[in-house]
Design a protein around this motif. Structure first.
Motif, PDB file in Angstrom:
ATOM      1  N   UNK A   1       0.820  -1.215   0.000  1.00  0.00           N
ATOM      2  CA  UNK A   1       0.000   0.000   0.000  1.00  0.00           C
ATOM      3  C   UNK A   1       0.851   1.261   0.000  1.00  0.00           C
ATOM      4  N   UNK A   2       1.990   1.226   0.664  1.00  0.00           N
ATOM      5  CA  UNK A   2       2.874   2.393   0.688  1.00  0.00           C
ATOM      6  C   UNK A   2       3.498   2.674  -0.672  1.00  0.00           C
ATOM      7  N   UNK A   3       3.602   1.627  -1.509  1.00  0.00           N
ATOM      8  CA  UNK A   3       4.230   1.789  -2.823  1.00  0.00           C
ATOM      9  C   UNK A   3       3.223   1.966  -3.957  1.00  0.00           C
ATOM     10  N   UNK A   4       1.951   1.772  -3.685  1.00  0.00           N
ATOM     11  CA  UNK A   4       0.950   1.891  -4.745  1.00  0.00           C
ATOM     12  C   UNK A   4       0.921   3.273  -5.405  1.00  0.00           C
ATOM     13  N   UNK A   5       1.059   4.367  -4.650  1.00  0.00           N
ATOM     14  CA  UNK A   5       1.055   5.672  -5.332  1.00  0.00           C
ATOM     15  C   UNK A   5       2.132   5.793  -6.408  1.00  0.00           C
TER      16      UNK A   5
END
Length: 538
Positions: free
Chosen positions: A240-244
Protein backbone atom coordinates in the motif's frame (compact mmCIF):
# COMPACT_ATOMS: atom_id res chain seq x y z
CA UNK A 1 38.36 -1.41 -30.92
CA UNK A 2 35.09 -3.39 -31.05
CA UNK A 3 31.67 -2.09 -31.97
CA UNK A 4 30.20 0.68 -29.85
CA UNK A 5 27.90 -0.36 -27.01
CA UNK A 6 24.60 1.18 -26.04
CA UNK A 7 22.98 1.04 -22.63
CA UNK A 8 20.24 -1.55 -22.16
CA UNK A 9 19.73 -0.90 -18.48
CA UNK A 10 16.66 1.16 -17.60
CA UNK A 11 17.80 4.77 -18.03
CA UNK A 12 14.73 6.85 -18.96
CA UNK A 13 14.93 8.91 -22.16
CA UNK A 14 14.95 12.68 -21.77
CA UNK A 15 11.64 13.51 -23.36
CA UNK A 16 8.54 15.29 -22.19
CA UNK A 17 8.26 15.74 -18.44
CA UNK A 18 5.44 13.30 -17.87
CA UNK A 19 6.05 10.93 -14.99
CA UNK A 20 5.00 7.38 -14.24
CA UNK A 21 2.63 8.64 -11.59
CA UNK A 22 0.84 11.24 -13.68
CA UNK A 23 -2.80 10.86 -14.62
CA UNK A 24 -2.99 13.37 -17.43
CA UNK A 25 -6.35 15.08 -17.86
CA UNK A 26 -5.73 16.54 -21.30
CA UNK A 27 -8.20 15.55 -23.98
CA UNK A 28 -6.92 12.85 -26.34
CA UNK A 29 -8.25 11.73 -29.67
CA UNK A 30 -7.53 8.65 -31.71
CA UNK A 31 -3.83 7.73 -31.97
CA UNK A 32 -1.85 5.05 -33.73
CA UNK A 33 -1.57 3.38 -30.33
CA UNK A 34 -5.21 2.35 -30.41
CA UNK A 35 -5.87 -0.79 -32.35
CA UNK A 36 -9.58 -0.03 -32.44
CA UNK A 37 -10.49 3.52 -33.41
CA UNK A 38 -12.92 5.41 -31.23
CA UNK A 39 -16.05 5.32 -33.33
CA UNK A 40 -18.34 7.39 -31.17
CA UNK A 41 -18.51 9.15 -27.84
CA UNK A 42 -21.77 7.38 -27.11
CA UNK A 43 -22.40 3.64 -27.20
CA UNK A 44 -25.12 1.46 -25.77
CA UNK A 45 -22.68 -1.38 -25.03
CA UNK A 46 -20.99 -0.83 -21.63
CA UNK A 47 -18.02 -3.03 -22.58
CA UNK A 48 -17.43 -1.08 -25.80
CA UNK A 49 -17.69 2.16 -23.83
CA UNK A 50 -15.11 0.87 -21.35
CA UNK A 51 -12.85 -0.20 -24.21
CA UNK A 52 -13.00 3.34 -25.63
CA UNK A 53 -12.37 4.93 -22.24
CA UNK A 54 -9.27 2.79 -21.71
CA UNK A 55 -7.91 3.70 -25.15
CA UNK A 56 -8.41 7.39 -24.37
CA UNK A 57 -6.70 7.02 -20.99
CA UNK A 58 -3.63 5.57 -22.70
CA UNK A 59 -3.54 8.30 -25.32
CA UNK A 60 -3.82 10.95 -22.60
CA UNK A 61 -0.65 9.65 -20.93
CA UNK A 62 1.50 10.12 -24.01
CA UNK A 63 1.81 9.38 -27.69
CA UNK A 64 4.15 6.46 -27.00
CA UNK A 65 6.47 4.98 -24.40
CA UNK A 66 9.05 7.60 -25.50
CA UNK A 67 6.82 10.31 -23.98
CA UNK A 68 6.57 8.43 -20.71
CA UNK A 69 8.96 8.34 -17.76
CA UNK A 70 9.31 4.60 -17.33
CA UNK A 71 9.90 3.53 -13.72
CA UNK A 72 13.23 1.72 -13.85
CA UNK A 73 12.39 -0.17 -10.64
CA UNK A 74 10.17 -2.41 -12.76
CA UNK A 75 13.29 -3.78 -14.48
CA UNK A 76 16.19 -5.91 -13.29
CA UNK A 77 19.21 -6.97 -15.31
CA UNK A 78 19.83 -10.73 -15.37
CA UNK A 79 22.89 -11.04 -17.61
CA UNK A 80 26.47 -10.00 -17.00
CA UNK A 81 26.28 -8.03 -20.24
CA UNK A 82 24.49 -4.76 -19.53
CA UNK A 83 24.73 -3.03 -22.89
CA UNK A 84 23.77 -3.88 -26.46
CA UNK A 85 26.11 -3.55 -29.43
CA UNK A 86 25.75 -0.52 -31.67
CA UNK A 87 25.10 -2.84 -34.61
CA UNK A 88 22.32 -4.88 -33.00
CA UNK A 89 19.65 -5.77 -35.52
CA UNK A 90 16.54 -5.86 -33.35
CA UNK A 91 15.11 -6.07 -29.84
CA UNK A 92 13.18 -9.16 -28.72
CA UNK A 93 10.43 -9.39 -26.11
CA UNK A 94 10.19 -12.99 -24.91
CA UNK A 95 6.54 -13.20 -23.89
CA UNK A 96 5.66 -15.87 -21.35
CA UNK A 97 3.41 -14.99 -18.42
CA UNK A 98 1.89 -11.82 -19.85
CA UNK A 99 0.11 -12.72 -23.08
CA UNK A 100 -1.23 -9.37 -24.16
CA UNK A 101 -0.22 -6.33 -26.17
CA UNK A 102 -1.80 -3.43 -24.29
CA UNK A 103 -0.97 -2.56 -20.68
CA UNK A 104 2.15 -4.73 -20.74
CA UNK A 105 5.16 -3.12 -19.07
CA UNK A 106 7.55 -5.70 -20.54
CA UNK A 107 6.41 -5.07 -24.12
CA UNK A 108 6.40 -1.33 -23.53
CA UNK A 109 9.94 -1.44 -22.23
CA UNK A 110 11.03 -3.55 -25.21
CA UNK A 111 9.48 -1.03 -27.60
CA UNK A 112 11.16 1.78 -25.71
CA UNK A 113 14.53 0.13 -26.33
CA UNK A 114 13.76 -0.60 -29.98
CA UNK A 115 12.73 3.03 -30.55
CA UNK A 116 15.86 4.24 -28.79
CA UNK A 117 18.11 2.02 -30.93
CA UNK A 118 16.02 2.64 -34.08
CA UNK A 119 15.63 -1.10 -34.79
CA UNK A 120 12.76 -3.54 -35.40
CA UNK A 121 10.91 -5.13 -32.50
CA UNK A 122 10.08 -8.82 -32.34
CA UNK A 123 7.91 -10.77 -29.89
CA UNK A 124 8.15 -14.51 -29.39
CA UNK A 125 6.33 -17.09 -27.29
CA UNK A 126 7.81 -20.54 -26.63
CA UNK A 127 5.09 -23.20 -26.65
CA UNK A 128 6.07 -26.34 -24.74
CA UNK A 129 4.25 -29.64 -25.38
CA UNK A 130 3.61 -30.22 -21.66
CA UNK A 131 3.50 -27.83 -18.71
CA UNK A 132 2.97 -29.28 -15.24
CA UNK A 133 -0.54 -30.83 -15.12
CA UNK A 134 -2.11 -28.43 -17.62
CA UNK A 135 -4.74 -30.06 -19.83
CA UNK A 136 -5.83 -29.15 -23.34
CA UNK A 137 -8.47 -26.90 -21.77
CA UNK A 138 -5.81 -24.51 -20.50
CA UNK A 139 -3.72 -24.72 -23.65
CA UNK A 140 -6.73 -23.83 -25.84
CA UNK A 141 -7.38 -20.74 -23.71
CA UNK A 142 -3.71 -19.81 -24.01
CA UNK A 143 -3.64 -20.28 -27.80
CA UNK A 144 -6.87 -18.35 -28.27
CA UNK A 145 -5.32 -15.37 -26.50
CA UNK A 146 -2.06 -15.64 -28.46
CA UNK A 147 -3.97 -15.59 -31.76
CA UNK A 148 -5.30 -12.19 -30.77
CA UNK A 149 -1.79 -11.09 -29.74
CA UNK A 150 -0.44 -11.98 -33.19
CA UNK A 151 -3.09 -9.87 -34.92
CA UNK A 152 -2.62 -6.93 -32.58
CA UNK A 153 1.16 -6.97 -33.00
CA UNK A 154 1.03 -7.23 -36.80
CA UNK A 155 -1.24 -4.19 -36.90
CA UNK A 156 1.60 -2.34 -35.14
CA UNK A 157 4.34 -3.59 -37.50
CA UNK A 158 5.72 -5.96 -34.85
CA UNK A 159 6.43 -9.57 -35.78
CA UNK A 160 5.11 -12.33 -33.52
CA UNK A 161 6.85 -15.71 -33.51
CA UNK A 162 5.50 -18.87 -31.93
CA UNK A 163 8.50 -21.08 -31.23
CA UNK A 164 7.72 -24.76 -30.58
CA UNK A 165 9.81 -26.16 -27.75
CA UNK A 166 11.33 -25.30 -24.39
CA UNK A 167 12.83 -21.79 -24.28
CA UNK A 168 16.42 -22.88 -23.56
CA UNK A 169 16.37 -25.01 -26.70
CA UNK A 170 14.69 -22.66 -29.18
CA UNK A 171 15.11 -19.08 -28.01
CA UNK A 172 18.94 -18.67 -28.13
CA UNK A 173 18.96 -19.95 -31.71
CA UNK A 174 16.24 -17.46 -32.67
CA UNK A 175 18.32 -14.67 -31.12
CA UNK A 176 21.42 -15.65 -33.09
CA UNK A 177 19.60 -16.24 -36.38
CA UNK A 178 17.85 -12.87 -36.29
CA UNK A 179 20.68 -10.62 -35.07
CA UNK A 180 18.82 -9.77 -31.86
CA UNK A 181 20.82 -7.27 -29.83
CA UNK A 182 18.85 -7.33 -26.58
CA UNK A 183 16.17 -9.50 -24.93
CA UNK A 184 13.42 -8.46 -22.53
CA UNK A 185 11.43 -11.13 -20.65
CA UNK A 186 8.51 -10.93 -18.24
CA UNK A 187 8.43 -12.35 -14.72
CA UNK A 188 6.95 -15.51 -13.19
CA UNK A 189 7.95 -16.78 -9.72
CA UNK A 190 7.37 -20.51 -10.33
CA UNK A 191 10.32 -22.89 -10.53
CA UNK A 192 9.93 -24.03 -14.14
CA UNK A 193 9.78 -20.56 -15.78
CA UNK A 194 12.52 -19.29 -13.46
CA UNK A 195 14.72 -22.19 -14.52
CA UNK A 196 13.98 -21.39 -18.18
CA UNK A 197 15.09 -17.80 -17.68
CA UNK A 198 18.31 -18.85 -15.96
CA UNK A 199 19.16 -21.37 -18.68
CA UNK A 200 18.37 -18.95 -21.50
CA UNK A 201 20.54 -16.32 -19.84
CA UNK A 202 23.48 -18.74 -19.85
CA UNK A 203 22.95 -19.75 -23.49
CA UNK A 204 22.51 -16.29 -25.03
CA UNK A 205 25.49 -14.84 -26.90
CA UNK A 206 27.80 -13.05 -24.47
CA UNK A 207 27.14 -9.67 -26.08
CA UNK A 208 23.33 -9.93 -25.85
CA UNK A 209 21.93 -8.58 -22.56
CA UNK A 210 18.83 -10.02 -20.90
CA UNK A 211 16.61 -7.98 -18.62
CA UNK A 212 13.37 -8.86 -16.85
CA UNK A 213 10.29 -6.70 -16.29
CA UNK A 214 7.59 -7.60 -13.78
CA UNK A 215 4.57 -6.88 -15.96
CA UNK A 216 2.23 -8.93 -13.79
CA UNK A 217 2.34 -7.36 -10.33
CA UNK A 218 1.45 -3.75 -9.74
CA UNK A 219 4.36 -3.39 -7.33
CA UNK A 220 7.23 -5.49 -8.76
CA UNK A 221 7.76 -8.60 -6.67
CA UNK A 222 11.36 -7.76 -5.81
CA UNK A 223 10.36 -4.21 -4.86
CA UNK A 224 7.32 -5.09 -2.74
CA UNK A 225 9.50 -7.06 -0.35
CA UNK A 226 13.03 -8.42 -0.23
CA UNK A 227 12.05 -11.44 1.87
CA UNK A 228 9.41 -14.11 2.40
CA UNK A 229 6.41 -12.48 4.07
CA UNK A 230 4.62 -14.23 6.93
CA UNK A 231 1.06 -13.16 6.13
CA UNK A 232 -1.12 -10.61 4.39
CA UNK A 233 -0.81 -8.29 7.37
CA UNK A 234 2.97 -8.06 6.94
CA UNK A 235 3.02 -7.38 3.20
CA UNK A 236 -0.10 -5.19 3.05
CA UNK A 237 1.52 -1.97 4.37
CA UNK A 238 4.56 -2.49 2.15
CA UNK A 239 2.42 -2.76 -0.96
CA UNK A 240 0.00 0.00 0.00
CA UNK A 241 2.87 2.39 0.69
CA UNK A 242 4.23 1.79 -2.82
CA UNK A 243 0.95 1.89 -4.75
CA UNK A 244 1.05 5.67 -5.33
CA UNK A 245 4.33 5.16 -7.21
CA UNK A 246 3.36 2.09 -9.23
CA UNK A 247 -0.44 2.17 -9.70
CA UNK A 248 -0.29 4.41 -12.78
CA UNK A 249 -1.85 4.56 -16.20
CA UNK A 250 -0.15 2.94 -19.19
CA UNK A 251 1.02 4.57 -22.40
CA UNK A 252 0.03 2.88 -25.68
CA UNK A 253 2.03 0.41 -27.76
CA UNK A 254 2.39 2.31 -31.03
CA UNK A 255 2.82 1.47 -34.70
CA UNK A 256 6.49 0.56 -34.76
CA UNK A 257 8.40 2.74 -37.27
CA UNK A 258 11.25 0.30 -37.94
CA UNK A 259 10.40 -2.70 -40.10
CA UNK A 260 12.14 -6.05 -40.05
CA UNK A 261 13.90 -7.39 -43.13
CA UNK A 262 12.95 -10.91 -42.09
CA UNK A 263 10.12 -12.34 -44.18
CA UNK A 264 7.18 -12.87 -41.87
CA UNK A 265 5.32 -16.16 -41.82
CA UNK A 266 2.02 -16.22 -39.98
CA UNK A 267 1.70 -18.72 -37.18
CA UNK A 268 0.26 -22.12 -38.10
CA UNK A 269 -2.09 -22.46 -35.15
CA UNK A 270 -3.35 -25.91 -36.15
CA UNK A 271 0.22 -27.22 -36.23
CA UNK A 272 0.88 -25.58 -32.88
CA UNK A 273 -2.13 -27.27 -31.31
CA UNK A 274 -1.11 -30.64 -32.73
CA UNK A 275 2.34 -30.29 -31.15
CA UNK A 276 0.85 -30.47 -27.65
CA UNK A 277 1.30 -33.67 -25.67
CA UNK A 278 -0.93 -32.77 -22.74
CA UNK A 279 -4.03 -34.53 -21.39
CA UNK A 280 -6.72 -34.07 -24.06
CA UNK A 281 -9.56 -35.62 -22.05
CA UNK A 282 -10.63 -32.34 -20.42
CA UNK A 283 -13.19 -30.47 -22.57
CA UNK A 284 -13.25 -26.72 -23.08
CA UNK A 285 -15.89 -24.55 -21.42
CA UNK A 286 -18.22 -22.14 -23.19
CA UNK A 287 -18.93 -19.54 -20.49
CA UNK A 288 -15.64 -17.69 -21.02
CA UNK A 289 -13.68 -16.70 -24.12
CA UNK A 290 -9.94 -16.03 -24.27
CA UNK A 291 -8.17 -12.81 -25.16
CA UNK A 292 -7.81 -9.18 -24.17
CA UNK A 293 -11.14 -8.03 -25.61
CA UNK A 294 -13.06 -10.80 -23.89
CA UNK A 295 -11.26 -9.91 -20.66
CA UNK A 296 -12.31 -6.28 -20.92
CA UNK A 297 -15.90 -7.39 -21.50
CA UNK A 298 -15.74 -9.59 -18.39
CA UNK A 299 -14.35 -6.63 -16.42
CA UNK A 300 -17.16 -4.45 -17.73
CA UNK A 301 -19.78 -7.00 -16.69
CA UNK A 302 -18.30 -7.08 -13.20
CA UNK A 303 -18.33 -3.34 -12.57
CA UNK A 304 -21.70 -2.83 -14.26
CA UNK A 305 -23.63 -5.75 -12.76
CA UNK A 306 -21.86 -7.34 -9.81
CA UNK A 307 -19.58 -5.07 -7.85
CA UNK A 308 -22.40 -3.53 -5.84
CA UNK A 309 -23.05 -6.95 -4.28
CA UNK A 310 -19.45 -8.10 -3.97
CA UNK A 311 -18.74 -7.21 -0.35
CA UNK A 312 -21.90 -8.81 1.04
CA UNK A 313 -22.16 -11.87 -1.19
CA UNK A 314 -18.67 -12.79 -2.36
CA UNK A 315 -18.44 -15.73 0.06
CA UNK A 316 -21.80 -17.16 -1.02
CA UNK A 317 -21.20 -19.72 -3.80
CA UNK A 318 -24.88 -19.71 -4.72
CA UNK A 319 -24.60 -16.06 -5.81
CA UNK A 320 -22.85 -14.97 -9.02
CA UNK A 321 -20.89 -11.92 -7.89
CA UNK A 322 -17.32 -13.00 -8.63
CA UNK A 323 -15.39 -11.02 -11.25
CA UNK A 324 -14.27 -14.19 -13.14
CA UNK A 325 -11.10 -12.33 -14.12
CA UNK A 326 -8.69 -14.88 -12.67
CA UNK A 327 -8.15 -16.81 -15.95
CA UNK A 328 -7.33 -13.56 -17.74
CA UNK A 329 -4.88 -12.59 -15.00
CA UNK A 330 -3.29 -16.03 -15.03
CA UNK A 331 -2.63 -16.05 -18.78
CA UNK A 332 -1.74 -12.36 -18.74
CA UNK A 333 -4.51 -11.51 -21.18
CA UNK A 334 -5.46 -8.42 -19.19
CA UNK A 335 -3.31 -6.60 -16.65
CA UNK A 336 -4.43 -6.73 -13.00
CA UNK A 337 -3.26 -3.12 -12.85
CA UNK A 338 -5.74 -2.14 -15.56
CA UNK A 339 -8.55 -3.96 -13.74
CA UNK A 340 -7.72 -2.16 -10.48
CA UNK A 341 -7.69 1.23 -12.23
CA UNK A 342 -11.17 0.52 -13.61
CA UNK A 343 -12.63 -0.91 -10.40
CA UNK A 344 -11.35 1.97 -8.28
CA UNK A 345 -13.54 4.38 -10.24
CA UNK A 346 -16.50 2.87 -8.38
CA UNK A 347 -15.12 3.46 -4.90
CA UNK A 348 -17.42 6.40 -4.13
CA UNK A 349 -20.47 4.29 -4.91
CA UNK A 350 -19.39 0.95 -3.47
CA UNK A 351 -16.53 1.67 -1.09
CA UNK A 352 -16.56 -1.61 0.85
CA UNK A 353 -16.92 -3.76 -2.25
CA UNK A 354 -14.10 -2.00 -4.07
CA UNK A 355 -11.79 -2.25 -1.07
CA UNK A 356 -12.59 -5.96 -0.63
CA UNK A 357 -11.95 -6.73 -4.30
CA UNK A 358 -8.71 -4.70 -4.44
CA UNK A 359 -7.48 -6.54 -1.34
CA UNK A 360 -7.87 -9.83 -3.22
CA UNK A 361 -6.58 -8.57 -6.56
CA UNK A 362 -3.54 -6.75 -5.19
CA UNK A 363 -2.49 -7.73 -1.68
CA UNK A 364 -3.48 -11.41 -1.71
CA UNK A 365 -2.39 -12.01 -5.29
CA UNK A 366 0.98 -10.33 -4.82
CA UNK A 367 1.42 -12.14 -1.49
CA UNK A 368 1.14 -15.40 -3.47
CA UNK A 369 3.88 -14.27 -5.85
CA UNK A 370 6.02 -13.33 -2.87
CA UNK A 371 5.60 -16.80 -1.36
CA UNK A 372 6.48 -18.67 -4.54
CA UNK A 373 9.41 -16.36 -5.37
CA UNK A 374 11.08 -16.65 -1.97
CA UNK A 375 10.03 -20.21 -1.05
CA UNK A 376 11.00 -22.89 -3.63
CA UNK A 377 8.97 -25.45 -1.63
CA UNK A 378 5.66 -23.76 -2.47
CA UNK A 379 4.34 -27.08 -3.84
CA UNK A 380 5.43 -29.22 -0.89
CA UNK A 381 4.68 -29.51 2.82
CA UNK A 382 8.33 -28.55 3.31
CA UNK A 383 7.13 -25.05 2.44
CA UNK A 384 4.68 -24.98 5.37
CA UNK A 385 5.64 -23.22 8.62
CA UNK A 386 7.29 -25.36 11.30
CA UNK A 387 4.25 -25.33 13.60
CA UNK A 388 2.07 -26.67 10.78
CA UNK A 389 4.53 -29.40 9.79
CA UNK A 390 4.76 -30.50 13.43
CA UNK A 391 1.05 -30.59 14.09
CA UNK A 392 0.31 -32.51 10.89
CA UNK A 393 3.04 -34.98 11.74
CA UNK A 394 1.70 -35.39 15.29
CA UNK A 395 -1.68 -36.43 13.82
CA UNK A 396 -0.34 -38.42 10.89
CA UNK A 397 -1.58 -41.73 12.29
CA UNK A 398 -5.05 -40.50 13.26
CA UNK A 399 -7.82 -42.65 11.88
CA UNK A 400 -9.50 -41.12 8.81
CA UNK A 401 -13.31 -41.42 8.64
CA UNK A 402 -13.02 -41.98 4.89
CA UNK A 403 -10.08 -42.56 2.58
CA UNK A 404 -10.39 -41.92 -1.16
CA UNK A 405 -8.06 -42.43 -4.08
CA UNK A 406 -7.00 -39.71 -6.50
CA UNK A 407 -9.36 -41.19 -9.10
CA UNK A 408 -12.33 -41.17 -6.69
CA UNK A 409 -11.66 -37.54 -5.85
CA UNK A 410 -11.30 -36.66 -9.52
CA UNK A 411 -14.63 -38.30 -10.39
CA UNK A 412 -16.43 -36.67 -7.47
CA UNK A 413 -17.29 -40.02 -5.90
CA UNK A 414 -17.15 -39.19 -2.21
CA UNK A 415 -19.91 -39.59 0.39
CA UNK A 416 -20.30 -35.77 0.62
CA UNK A 417 -22.65 -34.22 -1.97
CA UNK A 418 -21.33 -30.73 -1.21
CA UNK A 419 -17.73 -31.75 -1.87
CA UNK A 420 -18.83 -33.58 -5.02
CA UNK A 421 -20.55 -30.39 -6.21
CA UNK A 422 -17.28 -28.52 -5.69
CA UNK A 423 -15.44 -31.06 -7.81
CA UNK A 424 -18.12 -30.91 -10.51
CA UNK A 425 -17.80 -27.13 -10.63
CA UNK A 426 -14.07 -27.59 -11.08
CA UNK A 427 -14.47 -30.22 -13.81
CA UNK A 428 -17.34 -28.66 -15.70
CA UNK A 429 -16.76 -24.91 -15.25
CA UNK A 430 -12.95 -24.85 -15.01
CA UNK A 431 -13.23 -22.80 -11.83
CA UNK A 432 -14.00 -23.22 -8.15
CA UNK A 433 -15.57 -20.58 -5.95
CA UNK A 434 -12.99 -19.15 -3.57
CA UNK A 435 -14.86 -20.05 -0.40
CA UNK A 436 -15.58 -23.58 -1.59
CA UNK A 437 -11.97 -24.06 -2.66
CA UNK A 438 -11.02 -23.93 1.03
CA UNK A 439 -13.63 -26.53 1.96
CA UNK A 440 -12.69 -28.68 -1.03
CA UNK A 441 -8.97 -28.76 -0.19
CA UNK A 442 -9.46 -29.25 3.55
CA UNK A 443 -11.66 -32.26 2.98
CA UNK A 444 -9.01 -33.77 0.71
CA UNK A 445 -6.68 -33.47 3.72
CA UNK A 446 -9.25 -35.16 5.96
CA UNK A 447 -9.93 -38.04 3.54
CA UNK A 448 -6.41 -38.80 2.26
CA UNK A 449 -3.86 -41.26 3.63
CA UNK A 450 -1.37 -38.52 4.49
CA UNK A 451 -0.98 -34.73 4.35
CA UNK A 452 1.60 -35.13 1.57
CA UNK A 453 -0.81 -37.14 -0.56
CA UNK A 454 -3.59 -34.62 0.13
CA UNK A 455 -1.49 -31.69 -1.09
CA UNK A 456 -0.36 -33.61 -4.17
CA UNK A 457 -3.99 -34.49 -5.07
CA UNK A 458 -5.26 -30.94 -4.48
CA UNK A 459 -2.55 -29.42 -6.70
CA UNK A 460 -3.09 -32.06 -9.39
CA UNK A 461 -6.86 -31.51 -9.60
CA UNK A 462 -6.49 -27.74 -9.47
CA UNK A 463 -3.88 -27.69 -12.23
CA UNK A 464 -5.68 -30.16 -14.48
CA UNK A 465 -9.15 -28.61 -14.45
CA UNK A 466 -8.85 -24.94 -13.44
CA UNK A 467 -8.23 -22.45 -16.21
CA UNK A 468 -6.12 -20.53 -13.71
CA UNK A 469 -4.25 -23.56 -12.41
CA UNK A 470 -0.43 -23.74 -12.39
CA UNK A 471 -0.52 -20.33 -10.72
CA UNK A 472 0.99 -18.91 -7.51
CA UNK A 473 -2.54 -18.32 -6.23
CA UNK A 474 -3.38 -21.98 -6.74
CA UNK A 475 -0.27 -23.29 -5.01
CA UNK A 476 -0.73 -20.88 -2.10
CA UNK A 477 -4.45 -21.70 -1.82
CA UNK A 478 -3.74 -25.42 -1.61
CA UNK A 479 -0.90 -25.01 0.89
CA UNK A 480 -2.97 -22.57 2.97
CA UNK A 481 -5.75 -25.16 3.26
CA UNK A 482 -3.52 -28.17 3.89
CA UNK A 483 -0.37 -26.65 5.37
CA UNK A 484 -1.47 -23.52 7.23
CA UNK A 485 0.70 -20.96 5.39
CA UNK A 486 -0.29 -17.31 5.91
CA UNK A 487 -2.49 -18.52 8.80
CA UNK A 488 -2.22 -19.27 12.51
CA UNK A 489 -2.75 -22.31 14.72
CA UNK A 490 -6.32 -23.10 15.77
CA UNK A 491 -7.92 -25.45 18.28
CA UNK A 492 -6.37 -28.89 18.02
CA UNK A 493 -8.42 -31.77 16.60
CA UNK A 494 -7.93 -35.14 14.99
CA UNK A 495 -6.14 -35.31 11.59
CA UNK A 496 -5.95 -31.52 11.21
CA UNK A 497 -4.04 -30.86 14.39
CA UNK A 498 -3.95 -27.05 14.65
CA UNK A 499 -4.71 -26.46 10.94
CA UNK A 500 -7.89 -24.43 10.42
CA UNK A 501 -10.93 -26.72 10.12
CA UNK A 502 -14.05 -26.46 7.96
CA UNK A 503 -17.08 -28.76 7.81
CA UNK A 504 -20.37 -29.39 6.05
CA UNK A 505 -22.54 -27.95 8.82
CA UNK A 506 -20.55 -24.71 8.82
CA UNK A 507 -21.19 -24.29 5.09
CA UNK A 508 -24.85 -25.11 5.62
CA UNK A 509 -25.15 -22.27 8.12
CA UNK A 510 -23.33 -19.83 5.86
CA UNK A 511 -25.20 -20.19 2.55
CA UNK A 512 -27.83 -22.16 0.65
CA UNK A 513 -25.88 -25.33 -0.07
CA UNK A 514 -28.87 -26.99 -1.77
CA UNK A 515 -28.91 -24.37 -4.53
CA UNK A 516 -25.19 -24.86 -5.07
CA UNK A 517 -25.42 -28.65 -5.13
CA UNK A 518 -28.43 -28.67 -7.45
CA UNK A 519 -26.64 -26.48 -9.96
CA UNK A 520 -23.68 -28.81 -10.30
CA UNK A 521 -25.75 -31.94 -10.73
CA UNK A 522 -27.09 -30.68 -14.05
CA UNK A 523 -24.56 -28.32 -15.65
CA UNK A 524 -22.82 -29.51 -18.82
CA UNK A 525 -19.79 -28.60 -20.91
CA UNK A 526 -19.85 -27.55 -24.53
CA UNK A 527 -17.11 -27.20 -27.08
CA UNK A 528 -15.39 -23.83 -27.17
CA UNK A 529 -16.01 -22.10 -30.53
CA UNK A 530 -12.25 -21.49 -30.84
CA UNK A 531 -11.64 -25.25 -30.64
CA UNK A 532 -14.31 -26.06 -33.18
CA UNK A 533 -12.89 -23.56 -35.66
CA UNK A 534 -9.47 -25.19 -35.43
CA UNK A 535 -10.54 -28.78 -36.11
CA UNK A 536 -8.75 -30.22 -39.09
CA UNK A 537 -10.15 -32.53 -41.71
CA UNK A 538 -9.00 -36.11 -41.58
Amino acid sequence: MGPKKRQLSPTPPKKKDKTDSEDSSEEAGTTSASLDEVKSEQTADPSERLFQEINKARAAVGKSIEDFKFNKKRVRMLSDCKVASEDCGAILYWMSRDGRVEDNWALLYAQRLALKFKVPLHVCYCLVPVFLDASIRGFHFLLGGLEEVEKDLLSRNIHFHLLLGAPPKVLPKFVSDNNIGGVVCDFAPLKVPMRWVNEVCKKLPEDVPLCQVDAHNIVPCWVASEKLEYAARTIRPKINNKLPEFLTHFPPVVLHPYSSDVKYEKVDWVRAEKSLECDRSVPDVNWIKPGYRAGIKMLSDFVEKKIRWYNDKRNDPSQDVQSNLSPYFHFGQIAPQRAVLVVQKYKKQYKESVEAWVEEAVVRRELADNFCFYNPNYDSLKGAPEWAQKTLNDHRKDKRPYVYTKKEFEDGKTHDPLWNACQMQLVRDAKLHGYMRMYWAKKILEWSKSPEEALEIAIYLNDKFELDGRDPNGFVGCLWSVGGIHDQGWGERAIFGKIRYMNYEGCKRKFDINTFMAKYKTISSKINPWTASKKTKK
